[in-house]
Design a protein around this motif. Structure first.
Motif, short mmCIF file in Angstrom:
data_model
loop_
_atom_site.label_atom_id
_atom_site.label_comp_id
_atom_site.label_asym_id
_atom_site.label_seq_id
_atom_site.Cartn_x
_atom_site.Cartn_y
_atom_site.Cartn_z
N SER A 109 31.06 -59.22 -23.23
CA SER A 109 30.41 -60.47 -23.65
C SER A 109 30.01 -61.29 -22.42
N PRO A 110 28.85 -61.90 -22.46
CA PRO A 110 28.46 -62.79 -21.35
C PRO A 110 29.38 -64.00 -21.23
N GLU A 111 30.16 -64.26 -22.27
CA GLU A 111 31.11 -65.38 -22.22
C GLU A 111 32.49 -64.96 -21.75
N ALA A 112 32.67 -63.69 -21.40
CA ALA A 112 33.94 -63.23 -20.82
C ALA A 112 33.93 -63.52 -19.32
N GLN A 113 35.10 -63.69 -18.76
CA GLN A 113 35.24 -63.97 -17.33
C GLN A 113 35.97 -62.81 -16.65
N LEU A 114 35.27 -62.13 -15.76
CA LEU A 114 35.85 -61.03 -15.01
C LEU A 114 36.01 -61.43 -13.56
#
Length: 364
Positions: A109-114
């Motif tokens: 998801s583009p809203e996940a933070q890696l």
């Protein structure tokens, strides 16, 4: 392939190196299987007896071992051999060849933070709001749920599920097929049911059993500390209202079941097929042997150890060694078992006494 000299290995683990310390070691093996470039692991004299069956030139032995008498060219002599194995096996671990970076087939998801240097394997799904710490490796076909948090340097093998809102600390290791954050096994009937009644009266229930079960939803989650390992196909259920908690440094073996609302302390070992029912509390440094079962709403104190197959049905004080079904102090269980084995002889003795009493010998 890893290639290290004997002296480099010894220096890394803080052990003494003797003999031809410049010999190069490319692998680790058991004594009878060791080749000419392998480090044979023979940390006890009984293991060293098999060195002659292999071709090892160098072995890891025990302090002050007579390595020359064993026909070796060099040896490593740690103070505690099994502890030294932890470092040696890490040096020669070939890993699993997981893909570096984010695989094209992964759905992130583009809203996940890696974080920095995170790797994500093929067909893995990472939902919105999830946060994964620096240097973590997420293997193939994993699922990371909404708003889940995983600390730095995590290593997830294939087919791992981390459900929504689960919080995990740093250095987490998880084996294939583990499921963290599934709903708890919580059901209730509209009126008092036969299970509740049977527990209260410790016998047969008189309550009708024709009621249907209503599901209690699990709105808590799971919180896991730092340096925790979870074995293959292990399940940790989320809490009903508050979180299920696994303390830092705790290690769970394969096929372990941790029920809803359970609190497990720091530096515990839960061996294979351990089951802990809902809302029980496990202290720090507890070791539960394989197939140990813990009933619900119980408290197990710090430093308790249970033997394999133990069934804990009552609270256990700090520092106890427990064994059996139901769990008893280990020495009491051993004595009870010895008594059980003596029963046939006791019955035979009683039968002989009965015969002697019923047919007394003729008096002179």
């Amino acid at each position: 392939m890893t290639s290290l000299s004997v002296k480099d290995i010894a220096a890394a683990i803080g052990a003494e190196a003797v003999g031809a310390v410049d010999l190069v070691v490319t692998g680790v093996a058991e004594p009878k299987d060791a080749g000419a470039q392998d480090l044979a692991l023979a940390m006890k004299p009984k293991f060293a007896e098999n060195l002659s069956e292999g071709a090892a030139k160098v072995a890891m032995l025990w302090p002050n071992a007579d390595w020359q008498a064993l026909g070796l060219e060099a040896a490593i002599l740690p103070d505690r051999g099994r502890f030294a194995m932890a470092s040696v096996t890490e040096m020669y671990d070939l890993g699993h060849g997981f893909h570096q970076g984010i695989h094209p087939s992964a759905v992130v998801s583009p809203e996940a933070q890696l974080g920095a240097d995170v790797s994500v394997g093929p067909l893995t799904v990472i939902e919105a709001g999830a946060a994964i710490g620096d240097g973590s490796v997420i293997g193939p076909q994993c699922y990371i749920g909404m708003d889940a948090q995983i600390g730095a340097n995590a290593f997830l093998r294939d087919h791992v599920t981390i459900a929504a809102r689960v919080k995990i600390g740093a250095n987490f290791i998880c084996q294939p097929g583990a499921r963290i954050g599934g709903d708890g096994f919580s059901f209730v009937t509209p009126e008092k049911n036969q299970v509740e009644d049977a527990r209260e009266v410790l016998g047969q229930s008189s309550v009708e059993s024709s009621q249907s079960w209503a599901r209690i939803h699990s709105i808590g989650s799971v919180t896991i500390g730092d340096d925790v390992e979870v074995g293959a196909n292990t399940c940790i259920d989320r809490g009903t209202i508050r979180d299920t908690v696994i303390g830092s440094g705790t290690k769970l073996d394969n096929l372990v079941q941790v029920g809803h609302n359970v609190v497990v302390g720091d530096d515990c070992l839960l061996c294979g097929m351990v089951g802990i029912a809902g809302s029980s509390q496990i202290g720090n440094n507890v070791v539960l042997g394989g197939q140990t079962g813990v009933g619900d709403n119980l408290t197990i104190g710090d430093a308790v150890i249970t033997g394999a197959g133990t069934m804990v049905l009552a609270n256990v004080p700090k520092g106890r060694f427990m064994l059996g079904y139901p769990a008893m102090k280990m020495e009491s269980q051993v004595e009870a078992y010895k008594g059980l084995r003596r029963l046939p002889r006791l019955f035979a003795d009683v039968a002989n006494l009965k015969k002697a009493v019923s047919k007394p010998a003729d008096s002179d």
